[in-house]
Scaffold this active site. Sequence first.
Site, PDB file in Angstrom:
ATOM      1  CG  HIS A  18       3.079  10.936  11.483  1.00 34.12           C
ATOM      2  ND1 HIS A  18       1.948  10.357  10.705  1.00 34.12           N
ATOM      3  CD2 HIS A  18       3.198   9.604  12.359  1.00 34.12           C
ATOM      4  CE1 HIS A  18       2.077   8.391  10.902  1.00 34.12           C
ATOM      5  NE2 HIS A  18       2.718   8.547  11.791  1.00 34.12           N
ATOM      6  CE  LYS A  42       5.023  -2.534   5.516  1.00 32.18           C
ATOM      7  NZ  LYS A  42       5.116  -2.083   6.932  1.00 32.18           N
ATOM      8  NE  ARG A  91       0.991   5.855  18.290  1.00 30.19           N
ATOM      9  CZ  ARG A  91       0.242   4.865  16.591  1.00 30.19           C
ATOM     10  NH1 ARG A  91      -0.046   5.261  16.263  1.00 30.19           N
ATOM     11  NH2 ARG A  91       1.445   3.401  16.973  1.00 30.19           N
ATOM     12  CB  SER A 128      -0.245   5.275   8.395  1.00 33.36           C
ATOM     13  OG  SER A 128       0.186   6.008   9.784  1.00 33.36           O
TER      14      SER A 128
END
Length: 158
Positions: A18, A42, A91, A128
């Site tokens: 990031h 969440k 990615r 992550s």
Amino acid sequence: MSVSVICPGSFDPVTLGHLDVFERAAATYDRVVVAVVGNPSKSGMFDVDERIAMIEAELSGVDNVEVIAHQGLLVELCRDRGIMTLCKGLRSVGDFEYELQMAQMNRHLAGVETVFMATAPAHAHISSSLVKEIAKAGGPVTGLVPDAVERALAARVA
Ligand code: PNS
């Protein structure tokens, strides 16, 4: 003409991948707003303020980046800020399928454009979620996140 972009994401926690995208965006555009998007339904490993503090600490030397919190639709933030371009790291083909749909939806909703920045090959395997999974299992996250984030992860899972 000054060109600004928004880099949105959960960043729970921020990774070296990031940060590379933020720094490259900052070198490419006049102003970069990193939007840490919180999801009320969440709870993450880190709360949004903690995520912001981690990113700010890593980007303290980059003066055209601002880090903010956001909840709700991203296009609302774009409208509020008058920044109609998102910049996101890409990615893999797996990312592309999901990102393409979101990019097309954001364009449908509000004419917001998305530009994709190819992730550096050295960071292509970092996410992550994997970082959290490894940290929770007591594995090493060195080289995946900044040192300060590594320490915060160790403290959180202890
Ligand atoms: O880091 P992530 O979890 O891949 O980021 C996803 C994020 C936060 C960019 C995405 O979930 C999002 O845009 N959320 C805000 C709500 C929204 O606008 N949803 C419609 C997307 S088309």
